[in-house]
Design an enzyme around this catalytic site. Structure first.
Site, mmCIF file in Angstrom:
data_model
loop_
_atom_site.group_PDB
_atom_site.id
_atom_site.type_symbol
_atom_site.label_atom_id
_atom_site.label_comp_id
_atom_site.label_asym_id
_atom_site.label_seq_id
_atom_site.Cartn_x
_atom_site.Cartn_y
_atom_site.Cartn_z
ATOM 1 N N GLU A 4 0.815 -1.230 0.000
ATOM 2 C CA GLU A 4 0.000 0.000 0.000
ATOM 3 C C GLU A 4 0.838 1.266 0.000
ATOM 4 O OE1 GLU A 4 -0.578 -2.630 1.889
ATOM 5 O OE2 GLU A 4 -2.674 -3.237 1.655
ATOM 6 N N PHE A 30 -11.842 -7.175 13.811
ATOM 7 C CA PHE A 30 -10.751 -7.653 12.962
ATOM 8 C C PHE A 30 -10.386 -6.584 11.922
ATOM 9 C CE2 PHE A 30 -9.295 -9.976 9.112
ATOM 10 C CZ PHE A 30 -8.069 -10.363 9.622
ATOM 11 N N GLN A 31 -9.132 -6.298 11.821
ATOM 12 C CA GLN A 31 -8.599 -5.290 10.899
ATOM 13 C C GLN A 31 -9.209 -3.909 11.099
ATOM 14 O OE1 GLN A 31 -8.476 -6.957 6.878
ATOM 15 N NE2 GLN A 31 -6.463 -7.834 7.382
ATOM 16 N N LYS A 74 -17.676 -0.580 5.842
ATOM 17 C CA LYS A 74 -18.152 -1.527 4.830
ATOM 18 C C LYS A 74 -19.661 -1.447 4.608
ATOM 19 C CE LYS A 74 -17.362 -6.234 3.256
ATOM 20 N NZ LYS A 74 -16.775 -7.555 3.578
ATOM 21 N N MET A 109 24.639 8.297 1.654
ATOM 22 C CA MET A 109 24.430 9.566 2.360
ATOM 23 C C MET A 109 24.715 9.402 3.852
ATOM 24 S SD MET A 109 23.935 12.645 1.827
ATOM 25 C CE MET A 109 22.976 13.256 0.449
HETATM 26 C C1 LIG Z 1 12.636 5.220 4.893
HETATM 27 C C2 LIG Z 1 13.942 5.850 5.213
HETATM 28 N N1 LIG Z 1 14.757 5.304 6.135
HETATM 29 C C3 LIG Z 1 15.943 5.880 6.420
HETATM 30 C C4 LIG Z 1 16.332 7.025 5.786
HETATM 31 C C5 LIG Z 1 17.680 7.676 6.133
HETATM 32 N N2 LIG Z 1 18.562 7.667 4.955
HETATM 33 C C6 LIG Z 1 18.720 8.737 4.151
HETATM 34 S S1 LIG Z 1 19.723 8.443 2.861
HETATM 35 C C7 LIG Z 1 20.020 6.865 3.354
HETATM 36 C C8 LIG Z 1 20.911 5.970 2.573
HETATM 37 C C9 LIG Z 1 20.433 5.694 1.207
HETATM 38 O O1 LIG Z 1 21.268 4.759 0.625
HETATM 39 P P1 LIG Z 1 21.173 4.411 -0.917
HETATM 40 O O2 LIG Z 1 19.770 4.185 -1.310
HETATM 41 O O3 LIG Z 1 22.111 3.311 -1.226
HETATM 42 O O4 LIG Z 1 21.606 5.757 -1.623
HETATM 43 P P2 LIG Z 1 23.030 6.500 -1.681
HETATM 44 O O5 LIG Z 1 23.028 7.513 -0.601
HETATM 45 O O6 LIG Z 1 24.094 5.462 -1.508
HETATM 46 O O7 LIG Z 1 23.043 7.115 -3.039
HETATM 47 C C10 LIG Z 1 19.322 6.596 4.540
HETATM 48 C C11 LIG Z 1 19.386 5.310 5.268
HETATM 49 C C12 LIG Z 1 15.447 7.566 4.841
HETATM 50 N N3 LIG Z 1 15.721 8.698 4.184
HETATM 51 N N4 LIG Z 1 14.289 6.966 4.555
#
Ligand SMILES: Cc1ncc(C[n+]2csc(CCOP(=O)(O)OP(=O)(O)O)c2C)c(N)n1
Lengths: 597, 169
Positions: free
Chosen positions: A59, A121-122, A171, A493
């Site tokens: 979803e 439920f749900q 529903k 990042m």
């Molecule tokens: C749902 C979610 N969880 C955690 C983060 C924190 N976060 C930001 S960038 C990142 C790393 C992303 O890694 P990747 O997809 O390999 O991209 P890269 O930075 O290596 O280009 C994380 C864990 C986020 N933005 N979103």
């Protein structure tokens, strides 16, 4: 609300009335996932063929897909999920749409009215959970309210500052007969009346400031994109009329053509040197449809210290929220730009040509730093620089009808820096919430809306795994989305921040045990390609574009590359870190800055 | 943000009387970290279609402006009026139970008289007073009752309205 103008007609079921109302609202596709509480709607969908249903695999992806659909078309996206887990799975997508002002209507199943509150439920308190996750939400308790609520939901989603609206549908309401009425031609809401027409006095004040500016800058954001393509056209017209430099936010990319010499590139944490220093040094700033986000302002008390600030925004709550401004224009970006152009032409004051020439000379000095510069080694077998991969992708797709989505991380910033957008609605990224897993489902929604376009999700190897199940959706509907993974085997990042702020202690940021993306693509009936060195890159990009199927292109890139320029958290615009290409010494990050995200 | 820059604001909000509307307003305050010092809500239209929420809050001028703008953008909100921008009247009602006998009991009654608090219930060991007035008057009375056997308080919260001809709608 006065939404209806014809005598009500009784429909056999609430579900039928609902679908009719959706059609009347122009819905042609729904992204959804079935379950017990919404079976009556699925039954009604089965018995018609005007509205297409795209069956996602989760979803959250349905909501992101609707976001991609909405952002690339300007229409309201529509989502359908079941009660309980269906609704809770959708929450991330709703908050994402709320933060980035994306118009959506999310239809959500609920247990029958007589069971609400019994821990059935749900059952989940969906309106309670999503109240802060939506622009507005409704629980329909009476059949007589159903159609009115649907029409109202679309009005609220698309007008004012757009956003997601959720309708919780018990529903029994979907089963019982329900009256149908057409939407009013000019719907008027009882209490909700967003101001869209700017105050002419504020426009005049803005133009007076702008005409006398010696060091002006225009800073335009997603609000311009949300106001429709005509607003972007007028932004371009206005900017050229003034000859002022312009920068775009992450959300605003494409609102002004990147190839125009007046364009300074993106601003903010990973914006260009010239954009950020122009913001810092300007004497008059015109903010159009942006919200002084912390990613843009850096340290607030050092943000553009010597400028008069004009802020045009549809949402009064965005004005003077973090940055005190001198002129506030509340209104729709299109109406505001029309008014600004007219007032600019009418005001006979001449701009200070000499001062502006000096300002441009200064900007050109900043520009000549070429802050996005990188060096791609060309020897055979050289490792690919991620920036170079984006640049080659951009070159290979020029002249095509191309839409780019991204996941979240370094790849997202490199895409924003190195892919050039000439038109609005071509760039979809999760800006406000920064949701990893956004890009693939968003691309899916874009491809559904634009079946013949080239739709590419620029991804990181970590993010893509967050909604990888949607490869199944791509296969089922033959959506030839291209997934371009900049695979650095790190949550890049996170790794970058750990390198710069946490003594290179790479805690939990290595992408361990990755799948073989080529085989993964194949197992989902798509095509997998891999580029291991610079010699493979152009060939892989060309193949990827040529294949009329979902493709994963696994681009193995330099693992240690960082995104520059960078304004560290808590630093000011003029305290920007430049990359290793530039030998400048940067500031140390303060403890206060460390606490920021 | 120094304490001295904080001001108190009494804000009236006219809302559609629908389920969840109070939760929206309260959620806005908790979600964005605004203070609620006092809150009242009750239907005000004859048909019950609109309610009036009065909220007393504190913040810097910028935060108060934010609160008003954020309230105003809620879909079921008709009107937001910052009463503290002009002359206005604010009243609260309190029911106050004081337990005691002897001299303390007599003293409580004397003070109640001075504050124009009404005795609405009494036993040989208790008084229940009804007191209406501005918040600080109620606070002052309660302070006086504390050593005299103050046992329980129920307050309505602030109802407020602008002076003169100004109205919210
Ligand atoms: C749902 C979610 N969880 C955690 C983060 C924190 N976060 C930001 S960038 C990142 C790393 C992303 O890694 P990747 O997809 O390999 O991209 P890269 O930075 O290596 O280009 C994380 C864990 C986020 N933005 N979103």
């Amino acid at each position: 609300m006065d939404h209806t103008n014809t005598a009500p007609e009784l429909m056999n079921s609430g579900a039928e009335a609902l679908l009719r109302a959706l059609k009347a609202q122009g819905v042609d596709v729904i992204f959804g996932y079935p379950g017990g509480a919404v079976l009556p709607i699925y039954d009604a969908i089965f018995q018609q063929n005007e509205i297409r249903h795209i069956l996602v695999r989760h979803e959250q992806a349905a909501v992101h897909a609707a976001e991609g659909y909405a952002r690339s078309t300007g229409k309201v996206g529509c989502v359908l999920v079941t009660s309980g887990p269906g609704a809770t799975n959708a929450v991330t997508g709703l908050v994402d749409a709320l933060m980035d002002s994306i118009p959506l209507v999310c239809l959500c199943g609920q247990v029958p009215t007589h069971l609400i509150g019994n821990d059935a439920f749900q059952e989940a308190d969906t309106t309670g959970i999503t109240r802060p996750a939506t622009k507005h939400n409704y629980l329909v308790k009476q059949s007589g309210d159903l159609v009115r609520v649907v029409h109202e939901a679309f009005l609220v989603a698309r007008t004012g500052r757009p956003g997601p609206v959720l309708i919780d549908l018990p529903k029994d309401i979907l089963i019982a007969p329900a009256p149908y009425e057409e939407p009013a031609a000019q719907p008027v809401h009882r209490s909700y009346r967003p101001q869209t027409a700017p105050d002419p006095r504020r426009i005049a004040e803005a133009v007076a400031l702008l005409k006398r500016a010696e060091r002006p800058v225009i800073y335009a954001g997603g609000g311009v994109i949300n106001a429709g393509p005509e607003a972007s056209r007028l932004l371009t017209e206005f900017t050229r009329l003034t000859g002022f430099p312009i920068t775009n936010t992450l959300m605003g990319l494409g609102a002004f053509p990147a190839s125009d010499p007046l364009f300074l590139g993106m601003l903010g944490m990973h914006g260009t040197y010239e954009a950020n220093l122009a913001m810092h040094g300007c004497d008059v700033m015109l903010n159009l449809g942006a919200r002084f986000d912390d990613r843009v302002t850096g340290r607030l008390n050092a943000f553009s210290p010597n400028s008069k600030k004009i802020h045009a925004d549809i949402d009064p709550a965005n004005v003077n929220k973090t940055v005190q401004v001198d002129v506030a224009i509340i209104g729709d970006a299109l109406a505001t730009l029309k008014a600004l152009i007219a007032a600019w032409k009418q005001d006979s004051t001449k701009t200070d040509k000499a001062a502006l020439a000096n300002w441009w000379a200064q900007i050109d000095v900043w520009r000549s730093k070429n802050s996005l510069r990188f060096t791609q080694p060309r020897d055979k077998g050289s490792i690919i620089k991620p920036q170079y991969a984006i640049e080659r992708l951009y070159q290979a797709t020029r002249g095509r009808e191309t839409y780019i989505t991204t996941e979240v991380g370094q790849h997202q910033m490199w895409a924003a820096q190195h892919f050039k957008f000439e038109k609005p609605n071509r760039w979809m990224t999760s800006g406000g919430l920064g949701t990893m897993g956004y890009g693939l489902p968003a691309a899916m929604g874009v491809q559904v809306a634009h079946p013949d376009a080239l739709v590419i999700d620029i991804a990181g190897e970590a993010s893509i795994l967050m909604n990888i199940q949607e490869m199944g959706t791509l296969a089922q509907y033959r959506l030839p989305v291209k997934i371009f993974i900049l695979n650095n085997q790190y949550m890049g990042m996170v790794r970058q921040w750990q390198e710069l702020l946490h003594g290179s202690r790479y805690s939990q940021s290595y992408s361990e045990a990755l799948p073989d993306f080529v085989k993964l693509a194949e197992s989902f009936h798509g095509v997998g390609l891999r580029a291991e060195s610079v010699d493979d890159l152009d060939r892989v990009i060309a193949e990827m574009i040529a294949i009329d199927k979902p493709v994963i292109a696994d681009i193995c890139v330099d693992q240690k590359e960082n995104v520059f320029p960078m304004i560290p958290s808590g630093a000011a615009h003029n305290e920007m870190l430049l990359g290793p290409e530039h030998k400048d010494e940067g500031p140390a990050v303060t403890n206060e800055g460390m606490a920021l995200v | 943000m120094s304490e001295t820059n904080l001001r108190s604001a009494t804000i009236s909000v006219l809302v559609e009387n629908e389920s969840g509307v109070l939760a929206r307003v309260i959620g806005l305050f908790s979600g964005r970290g605004y203070n609620i010092d006092n809150l009242t809500v009750a239907p005000v239209e004859r048909d019950g279609s609109k309610s009036r929420i009065t909220v007393v809050t504190r913040g810097t001028a910028m935060v108060i402006e934010q609160i008003k703008a954020q309230l105003d953008r809620l879909v079921p909100v008709y009107k937001v009026l910052d009463l503290s921008e002009g002359p206005h009247l604010a009243r609260e009602l309190a029911l106050i139970k004081v337990l005691g006998t002897g001299e303390k009991r007599a003293e409580a009654l004397r003070l109640a008289d001075a504050f124009r608090a009404r005795v609405i219930d009494a036993t040989t060991e208790s008084f229940t007073f009804e007191l209406t007035g501005a918040t600080d008057k109620l606070d002052a009375f309660l302070e006086l009752m504390r050593p005299l056997g103050l046992a329980e308080v129920s307050r309505t919260g602030v109802a407020a309205i602008a002076r003169g001809t100004t109205t919210i709608s």
